[in-house]
Design a protein around this motif. Structure first.
Motif, PDB file in Angstrom:
ATOM      1  N   SER A  59       7.592  71.380  12.533  1.00 62.47           N
ATOM      2  CA  SER A  59       7.946  70.169  13.290  1.00 62.47           C
ATOM      3  C   SER A  59       7.608  70.298  14.770  1.00 62.47           C
ATOM      4  CB  SER A  59       9.443  69.872  13.128  1.00 62.47           C
ATOM      5  OG  SER A  59      10.226  70.965  13.611  1.00 62.47           O
ATOM      6  N   HIS A  60       7.298  71.518  15.218  1.00 57.52           N
ATOM      7  CA  HIS A  60       7.004  71.726  16.637  1.00 57.52           C
ATOM      8  C   HIS A  60       5.501  71.613  16.860  1.00 57.52           C
ATOM      9  CE1 HIS A  60       6.890  73.467  20.652  1.00 57.52           C
ATOM     10  NE2 HIS A  60       8.214  73.357  20.684  1.00 57.52           N
ATOM     11  N   VAL A  61       5.103  70.693  17.715  1.00 59.41           N
ATOM     12  CA  VAL A  61       3.684  70.393  17.907  1.00 59.41           C
ATOM     13  C   VAL A  61       2.909  71.579  18.447  1.00 59.41           C
ATOM     14  CG1 VAL A  61       4.040  69.487  20.235  1.00 59.41           C
ATOM     15  CG2 VAL A  61       2.074  68.710  18.904  1.00 59.41           C
ATOM     16  N   PHE A  62       3.538  72.433  19.262  1.00 60.13           N
ATOM     17  CA  PHE A  62       2.825  73.553  19.860  1.00 60.13           C
ATOM     18  C   PHE A  62       2.568  74.651  18.827  1.00 60.13           C
ATOM     19  CE2 PHE A  62       2.187  76.767  23.358  1.00 60.13           C
ATOM     20  CZ  PHE A  62       1.133  76.090  23.957  1.00 60.13           C
ATOM     21  N   ILE A  63       3.521  74.857  17.914  1.00 58.60           N
ATOM     22  CA  ILE A  63       3.311  75.809  16.828  1.00 58.60           C
ATOM     23  C   ILE A  63       2.180  75.306  15.925  1.00 58.60           C
ATOM     24  CG2 ILE A  63       4.339  76.900  14.801  1.00 58.60           C
ATOM     25  CD1 ILE A  63       7.011  76.887  16.193  1.00 58.60           C
ATOM     26  N   ALA A  64       2.184  74.010  15.655  1.00 54.26           N
ATOM     27  CA  ALA A  64       1.121  73.424  14.836  1.00 54.26           C
ATOM     28  C   ALA A  64      -0.244  73.614  15.494  1.00 54.26           C
ATOM     29  CB  ALA A  64       1.397  71.941  14.606  1.00 54.26           C
ATOM     30  N   GLU A  65      -0.295  73.511  16.808  1.00 54.94           N
ATOM     31  CA  GLU A  65      -1.551  73.733  17.525  1.00 54.94           C
ATOM     32  C   GLU A  65      -1.986  75.190  17.399  1.00 54.94           C
ATOM     33  OE1 GLU A  65      -4.957  72.965  19.732  1.00 54.94           O
ATOM     34  OE2 GLU A  65      -3.537  71.629  18.703  1.00 54.94           O
ATOM     35  N   GLY A  66      -1.040  76.119  17.463  1.00 55.80           N
ATOM     36  CA  GLY A  66      -1.359  77.527  17.285  1.00 55.80           C
ATOM     37  C   GLY A  66      -1.933  77.802  15.905  1.00 55.80           C
ATOM     38  N   VAL A  67      -1.371  77.152  14.885  1.00 61.61           N
ATOM     39  CA  VAL A  67      -1.884  77.311  13.524  1.00 61.61           C
ATOM     40  C   VAL A  67      -3.303  76.760  13.427  1.00 61.61           C
ATOM     41  CG1 VAL A  67      -1.582  76.631  11.109  1.00 61.61           C
ATOM     42  CG2 VAL A  67       0.418  77.240  12.500  1.00 61.61           C
ATOM     43  N   ALA A 121      -8.727  86.354  20.460  1.00 58.23           N
ATOM     44  CA  ALA A 121      -7.405  86.285  21.094  1.00 58.23           C
ATOM     45  C   ALA A 121      -7.474  85.657  22.479  1.00 58.23           C
ATOM     46  CB  ALA A 121      -6.803  87.685  21.187  1.00 58.23           C
ATOM     47  N   ASP A 122      -8.517  85.984  23.234  1.00 60.71           N
ATOM     48  CA  ASP A 122      -8.657  85.420  24.583  1.00 60.71           C
ATOM     49  C   ASP A 122      -8.872  83.917  24.529  1.00 60.71           C
ATOM     50  OD1 ASP A 122      -8.327  87.889  25.764  1.00 60.71           O
ATOM     51  OD2 ASP A 122     -10.473  88.324  25.848  1.00 60.71           O
ATOM     52  N   ASP A 123      -9.658  83.462  23.563  1.00 61.55           N
ATOM     53  CA  ASP A 123      -9.893  82.025  23.433  1.00 61.55           C
ATOM     54  C   ASP A 123      -8.597  81.288  23.103  1.00 61.55           C
ATOM     55  OD1 ASP A 123     -12.605  82.358  23.911  1.00 61.55           O
ATOM     56  OD2 ASP A 123     -13.071  82.634  21.782  1.00 61.55           O
ATOM     57  N   ILE A 124      -7.844  81.840  22.164  1.00 59.95           N
ATOM     58  CA  ILE A 124      -6.570  81.212  21.797  1.00 59.95           C
ATOM     59  C   ILE A 124      -5.621  81.180  22.997  1.00 59.95           C
ATOM     60  CG2 ILE A 124      -4.482  81.500  20.390  1.00 59.95           C
ATOM     61  CD1 ILE A 124      -6.233  82.505  18.135  1.00 59.95           C
ATOM     62  N   TYR A 125      -5.586  82.294  23.743  1.00 64.60           N
ATOM     63  CA  TYR A 125      -4.705  82.333  24.917  1.00 64.60           C
ATOM     64  C   TYR A 125      -5.121  81.288  25.939  1.00 64.60           C
ATOM     65  CZ  TYR A 125      -2.512  83.867  29.222  1.00 64.60           C
ATOM     66  OH  TYR A 125      -1.801  83.894  30.401  1.00 64.60           O
ATOM     67  N   ASP A 126      -6.411  81.179  26.204  1.00 66.36           N
ATOM     68  CA  ASP A 126      -6.887  80.225  27.213  1.00 66.36           C
ATOM     69  C   ASP A 126      -6.521  78.789  26.839  1.00 66.36           C
ATOM     70  OD1 ASP A 126      -7.948  82.253  28.721  1.00 66.36           O
ATOM     71  OD2 ASP A 126      -9.971  82.055  27.909  1.00 66.36           O
ATOM     72  N   VAL A 127      -6.743  78.436  25.575  1.00 63.01           N
ATOM     73  CA  VAL A 127      -6.452  77.068  25.138  1.00 63.01           C
ATOM     74  C   VAL A 127      -4.959  76.781  25.182  1.00 63.01           C
ATOM     75  CG1 VAL A 127      -6.554  75.461  23.194  1.00 63.01           C
ATOM     76  CG2 VAL A 127      -8.517  76.924  23.703  1.00 63.01           C
ATOM     77  N   MET A 128      -4.155  77.669  24.610  1.00 63.70           N
ATOM     78  CA  MET A 128      -2.716  77.430  24.538  1.00 63.70           C
ATOM     79  C   MET A 128      -2.073  77.516  25.917  1.00 63.70           C
ATOM     80  SD  MET A 128      -1.545  79.203  20.945  1.00 63.70           S
ATOM     81  CE  MET A 128      -0.047  78.206  20.901  1.00 63.70           C
ATOM     82  N   ASN A 129      -2.574  78.401  26.766  1.00 58.95           N
ATOM     83  CA  ASN A 129      -2.020  78.502  28.115  1.00 58.95           C
ATOM     84  C   ASN A 129      -2.313  77.244  28.923  1.00 58.95           C
ATOM     85  OD1 ASN A 129      -0.732  80.273  30.215  1.00 58.95           O
ATOM     86  ND2 ASN A 129      -2.679  79.920  31.234  1.00 58.95           N
ATOM     87  N   SER A 130      -3.513  76.683  28.759  1.00 59.52           N
ATOM     88  CA  SER A 130      -3.852  75.440  29.460  1.00 59.52           C
ATOM     89  C   SER A 130      -2.959  74.292  28.992  1.00 59.52           C
ATOM     90  CB  SER A 130      -5.320  75.090  29.222  1.00 59.52           C
ATOM     91  OG  SER A 130      -6.171  76.067  29.766  1.00 59.52           O
TER      92      SER A 130
END
Length: 245
Positions: free
Chosen positions: A113-121, A131-140
């Motif tokens: 139900s959490h949109v940010f967790i869904a984005e991580g998935v 890992a760096d790409d995921i960090y950059d996107v999620m951090n932004s």
């Protein structure tokens, strides 16, 4: 705005209503109780000047869409307390990470139900992202959410400046009326004019300190809590991509 405040209504709903009840009791016993005629506090000129003037200045200063977000925050974020429970979000995050690690071929079956967790998935399903790409996107995204949610606190703080200023304007108007009556020898009108002047000042100070400033502090705390959660979520998906436990 909706991502921060939608979720199950928690027991914390009671806190806002209890605080509102106590505030009303404080105003009654601390201010109104000692007056035989309470109508002086509800003088139409003072109320129109402070409340109507504050609303007018808000409309002049901010777009309707932003004011609509503020209304949603007051209703759903403050009084109804519709926000994500930290424990529930972290529990759901651990369950999602466990699913990713144990069933990597069934990521499409993960529901959250959490949109940010869904984005991580969604990012995890992209095998081309390290890992760096995921960090950059999620951090932004995290910083964008924080900036948006912090804006509520800044707007509330800015709006809190208007009622006291409008209250002083009402005081000036009352003083002008008092001096006019004094010049004409109407000493009976001096007390009433002064009372109206101080009533506008009273409402200006009360609205700023009992409504807008507490809402600003609350919005700022919610933004900090949401930033903490998104930090946890970001770090979890980055560690998962790196193969760390």
């Amino acid at each position: 705005m909706l991502y921060l405040y939608k979720g199950d209504i928690e027991m914390k709903i009671r806190a806002s209503w209890i605080g509102t009840f106590i505030l009303c009791a404080v105003l009654y016993f601390g201010v109104f109780h000692g007056f035989s005629d309470l109508s002086i506090f509800f003088n139409s000129n003072a109320l129109i000047l402070v409340f109507g003037g504050t609303f007018a200045v808000m409309m002049l200063s901010y777009p309707v869409s932003l004011l609509s977000d503020l209304f949603d925050f007051v209703v759903y974020g403050f009084f109804l307390k519709k926000q994500n429970n930290t424990v529930d979000v972290v529990t759901n995050l651990l369950q999602v990470i466990h699913h990713i690690q144990t069933k990597p071929d069934q990521l499409e079956k993960i529901h959250t139900s959490h949109v940010f967790i869904a984005e991580g998935v969604r990012l995890t399903r992209n095998s081309e992202m390290d890992a760096d790409d995921i960090y950059d996107v999620m951090n932004s995204m995290k910083e964008s959410f924080y900036k948006k949610y912090s804006e509520d606190a800044k707007v509330m703080t800015n709006i809190s400046k208007f009622p006291p200023a409008l209250g002083l304007l009402g005081a000036s108007t009352g003083m002008i009326s008092m001096m006019t009556s004094l010049g004409k020898g109407g000493t009976e009108a001096i007390g009433g004019a002064m009372a109206v002047a101080l009533t506008a000042t009273f409402w200006g100070i009360a609205v700023a300190n009992f409504i807008f400033l507490p809402l600003a502090d609350y919005a700022n705390r919610l933004a900090e809590e949401d930033l903490f959660l998104r930090d946890c979520i970001t770090e979890s998906f980055v560690m998962n991509r790196e193969g760390r436990n």
